[in-house]
Design a protein around this motif. Structure first.
Motif, PDB file in Angstrom:
ATOM      1  N   GLN A  38      -8.476   5.274  10.301  1.00  0.00           N
ATOM      2  CA  GLN A  38      -9.012   5.630   9.139  1.00  0.00           C
ATOM      3  C   GLN A  38     -10.441   6.556   9.441  1.00  0.00           C
ATOM      4  O   GLN A  38     -11.513   5.765   9.919  1.00  0.00           O
ATOM      5  CB  GLN A  38      -9.346   4.675   8.151  1.00  0.00           C
ATOM      6  CG  GLN A  38      -9.854   5.073   6.804  1.00  0.00           C
ATOM      7  CD  GLN A  38      -9.862   3.937   5.764  1.00  0.00           C
ATOM      8  OE1 GLN A  38     -10.152   2.932   6.037  1.00  0.00           O
ATOM      9  NE2 GLN A  38      -9.820   4.539   4.518  1.00  0.00           N
ATOM     10  N   TYR A  87      -7.494   0.202  13.045  1.00  0.00           N
ATOM     11  CA  TYR A  87      -6.739  -0.841  12.726  1.00  0.00           C
ATOM     12  C   TYR A  87      -5.576  -1.498  13.366  1.00  0.00           C
ATOM     13  O   TYR A  87      -4.670  -0.458  13.637  1.00  0.00           O
ATOM     14  CB  TYR A  87      -6.643  -0.847  11.351  1.00  0.00           C
ATOM     15  CG  TYR A  87      -7.728  -0.695  10.380  1.00  0.00           C
ATOM     16  CD1 TYR A  87      -7.862   0.408   9.968  1.00  0.00           C
ATOM     17  CD2 TYR A  87      -8.521  -1.902   9.924  1.00  0.00           C
ATOM     18  CE1 TYR A  87      -8.933   0.771   8.983  1.00  0.00           C
ATOM     19  CE2 TYR A  87      -9.689  -1.604   8.989  1.00  0.00           C
ATOM     20  CZ  TYR A  87      -9.778  -0.248   8.541  1.00  0.00           C
ATOM     21  OH  TYR A  87     -10.447   0.002   7.673  1.00  0.00           O
ATOM     22  N   GLY A  98       6.580  -4.796   2.473  1.00  0.00           N
ATOM     23  CA  GLY A  98       5.854  -3.530   2.215  1.00  0.00           C
ATOM     24  C   GLY A  98       4.344  -3.612   2.067  1.00  0.00           C
ATOM     25  O   GLY A  98       3.462  -2.936   1.680  1.00  0.00           O
ATOM     26  N   LYS A  99       3.684  -4.960   2.696  1.00  0.00           N
ATOM     27  CA  LYS A  99       2.523  -5.272   2.489  1.00  0.00           C
ATOM     28  C   LYS A  99       1.787  -5.327   4.072  1.00  0.00           C
ATOM     29  O   LYS A  99       2.424  -6.078   4.790  1.00  0.00           O
ATOM     30  CB  LYS A  99       2.416  -6.738   1.895  1.00  0.00           C
ATOM     31  CG  LYS A  99       1.004  -7.401   2.105  1.00  0.00           C
ATOM     32  CD  LYS A  99       1.216  -8.699   1.246  1.00  0.00           C
ATOM     33  CE  LYS A  99      -0.114  -9.498   1.265  1.00  0.00           C
ATOM     34  NZ  LYS A  99       0.009 -10.610   0.530  1.00  0.00           N
ATOM     35  N   LEU A 100       1.018  -4.215   4.120  1.00  0.00           N
ATOM     36  CA  LEU A 100       0.186  -4.466   5.420  1.00  0.00           C
ATOM     37  C   LEU A 100      -0.972  -5.209   5.198  1.00  0.00           C
ATOM     38  O   LEU A 100      -1.645  -5.091   4.131  1.00  0.00           O
ATOM     39  CB  LEU A 100       0.005  -3.013   6.009  1.00  0.00           C
ATOM     40  CG  LEU A 100       1.097  -2.170   6.255  1.00  0.00           C
ATOM     41  CD1 LEU A 100       0.605  -0.843   6.536  1.00  0.00           C
ATOM     42  CD2 LEU A 100       1.750  -2.627   7.740  1.00  0.00           C
ATOM     43  N   PHE A 102      -4.736  -5.634   6.501  1.00  0.00           N
ATOM     44  CA  PHE A 102      -5.654  -4.899   7.386  1.00  0.00           C
ATOM     45  C   PHE A 102      -6.965  -6.023   7.599  1.00  0.00           C
ATOM     46  O   PHE A 102      -7.442  -6.472   6.973  1.00  0.00           O
ATOM     47  CB  PHE A 102      -6.181  -3.751   6.725  1.00  0.00           C
ATOM     48  CG  PHE A 102      -5.284  -2.649   6.848  1.00  0.00           C
ATOM     49  CD1 PHE A 102      -4.183  -2.394   5.788  1.00  0.00           C
ATOM     50  CD2 PHE A 102      -5.496  -1.488   7.401  1.00  0.00           C
ATOM     51  CE1 PHE A 102      -3.347  -1.490   5.582  1.00  0.00           C
ATOM     52  CE2 PHE A 102      -4.653  -0.424   7.533  1.00  0.00           C
ATOM     53  CZ  PHE A 102      -3.559  -0.364   6.526  1.00  0.00           C
ATOM     54  N   GLY A 103      -7.299  -5.891   8.687  1.00  0.00           N
ATOM     55  CA  GLY A 103      -8.574  -6.678   9.352  1.00  0.00           C
ATOM     56  C   GLY A 103      -9.611  -5.455   9.224  1.00  0.00           C
ATOM     57  O   GLY A 103      -9.597  -4.779   8.459  1.00  0.00           O
TER      58      GLY A 103
ATOM     59  N   SER B  33       3.714   1.890  -2.032  1.00  0.00           N
ATOM     60  CA  SER B  33       2.542   0.617  -1.955  1.00  0.00           C
ATOM     61  C   SER B  33       1.309   1.007  -2.446  1.00  0.00           C
ATOM     62  O   SER B  33       0.752   2.142  -2.068  1.00  0.00           O
ATOM     63  CB  SER B  33       2.489  -0.030  -0.788  1.00  0.00           C
ATOM     64  OG  SER B  33       3.711  -0.763  -0.202  1.00  0.00           O
ATOM     65  N   TYR B  35      -3.095   0.086  -2.297  1.00  0.00           N
ATOM     66  CA  TYR B  35      -4.071  -0.570  -1.925  1.00  0.00           C
ATOM     67  C   TYR B  35      -5.489  -0.214  -2.347  1.00  0.00           C
ATOM     68  O   TYR B  35      -5.576   0.716  -2.867  1.00  0.00           O
ATOM     69  CB  TYR B  35      -4.165  -0.494  -0.177  1.00  0.00           C
ATOM     70  CG  TYR B  35      -2.987  -0.948   0.436  1.00  0.00           C
ATOM     71  CD1 TYR B  35      -1.707   0.097   0.538  1.00  0.00           C
ATOM     72  CD2 TYR B  35      -3.070  -1.890   1.391  1.00  0.00           C
ATOM     73  CE1 TYR B  35      -0.774  -0.545   1.205  1.00  0.00           C
ATOM     74  CE2 TYR B  35      -1.667  -2.414   2.189  1.00  0.00           C
ATOM     75  CZ  TYR B  35      -0.709  -1.527   2.197  1.00  0.00           C
ATOM     76  OH  TYR B  35       0.345  -2.025   2.723  1.00  0.00           O
ATOM     77  N   LEU B  43      -9.515  -3.352   3.066  1.00  0.00           N
ATOM     78  CA  LEU B  43      -8.463  -2.872   2.586  1.00  0.00           C
ATOM     79  C   LEU B  43      -7.345  -4.114   2.119  1.00  0.00           C
ATOM     80  O   LEU B  43      -7.121  -4.653   2.758  1.00  0.00           O
ATOM     81  CB  LEU B  43      -7.568  -2.048   3.417  1.00  0.00           C
ATOM     82  CG  LEU B  43      -7.855  -0.489   3.666  1.00  0.00           C
ATOM     83  CD1 LEU B  43      -7.488  -0.108   5.190  1.00  0.00           C
ATOM     84  CD2 LEU B  43      -6.934   0.155   2.722  1.00  0.00           C
ATOM     85  N   PHE B  45      -3.928  -5.209  -0.311  1.00  0.00           N
ATOM     86  CA  PHE B  45      -2.555  -4.697  -1.073  1.00  0.00           C
ATOM     87  C   PHE B  45      -2.856  -5.266  -2.462  1.00  0.00           C
ATOM     88  O   PHE B  45      -3.103  -6.381  -2.763  1.00  0.00           O
ATOM     89  CB  PHE B  45      -1.578  -5.664  -0.167  1.00  0.00           C
ATOM     90  CG  PHE B  45      -0.071  -5.353  -0.837  1.00  0.00           C
ATOM     91  CD1 PHE B  45       0.283  -6.390  -1.439  1.00  0.00           C
ATOM     92  CD2 PHE B  45       0.563  -4.241  -0.645  1.00  0.00           C
ATOM     93  CE1 PHE B  45       1.453  -6.494  -2.082  1.00  0.00           C
ATOM     94  CE2 PHE B  45       1.756  -4.172  -1.066  1.00  0.00           C
ATOM     95  CZ  PHE B  45       2.261  -5.120  -1.822  1.00  0.00           C
TER      96      PHE B  45
END
Lengths: 112, 113
Positions: A38, A87, A98-100, A102-103, B33, B35, B43, B45
């Protein structure tokens, strides 16, 4: 989904390879390793993903250890435009989630 | 092929108002999706839609809702806005969800005053 650990920040000289590590010691056999980056305030950009084998595309290479507990993203010739937050995500993606997750990612600063 | 588009790109609202954000997925992609990104929480969800049905939902209050249309375009709505809703809202599309790679749009920057 497995948790990942990444260094908070790294520097790299322009033109040199940038090697970004990621630990995912609790990864399951059916979980993929995904990398996104990003650039400031833009949407995350997909870079590469893999399951077991090393992968390469026009942007980067992904090296996954044999035990799959860690991986390294390699940008072969870093440019100033590669400065971004990177990431590492491990993701099963099954069950139509469908769920990512992110750390905090690694902030890569490419310096001239 | 055009990427994911989001409108508007920037939005300023006041507390108590409601807002609707729009997302057009990559042509042929059926999963969308959403976010939320804030400096404090990173970030997170919100929810995922596939074939006009919500398939998964994150841990957000009911003020956050969404829908998907037959052409796969999606909208998300936030009612009774709070200052803490100020964030970058991102949508991502993929072919069919699941393990398919997600591609993100540029985001909508919402500021709540």
């Amino acid at each position: 989904d497995a948790k990942t650990t990444q260094p908070p920040s790294m520097d790299c000289a322009e033109g040199r390879a940038a090697n970004l590590p990621c630990n995912h010691s609790t990864i399951s056999g059916n979980e993929y390793v995904y990398w996104y980056r990003q650039i400031h305030s833009q949407g995350p950009q997909y870079i590469i993903h893999g399951l077991k084998n090393n992968e390469t595309n026009e942007m980067a290479s992904l090296i996954i250890t044999e035990d799959r507990k860690s991986s390294t993203l390699i940008l072969p010739h870093a440019t100033l435009r590669d400065t971004a937050v990177y990431y590492c995500i491990v993701w099963r993606g099954s069950g139509n989630t469908g769920k990512l997750i992110f750390g905090q990612g690694t902030t890569l600063q490419v310096k001239p | 092929k055009a990427g994911v588009t989001q409108t508007p790109r920037y939005l300023i609202k006041t507390r108590g108002q409601q807002v609707t954000l729009s997302c057009s997925p990559i042509s042929g992609h059926r999963s969308v999706s959403w976010y939320q990104q804030t400096p404090g929480q990173g970030l997170q969800f919100l929810f995922e839609y596939f074939s006009e049905t919500q398939r998964n939902k994150g841990n957000f209050p009911g003020r956050f809702s969404g829908r998907q249309f037959s052409n796969s375009r999606s909208e998300m709505n936030v009612s009774t806005l709070e200052l803490g809703d100020s964030a970058l809202y991102l949508c991502a599309s993929s072919l069919n969800g699941g393990a398919d790679t997600q591609y993100f749009g540029p985001g909508t920057r919402l500021t709540v005053l």
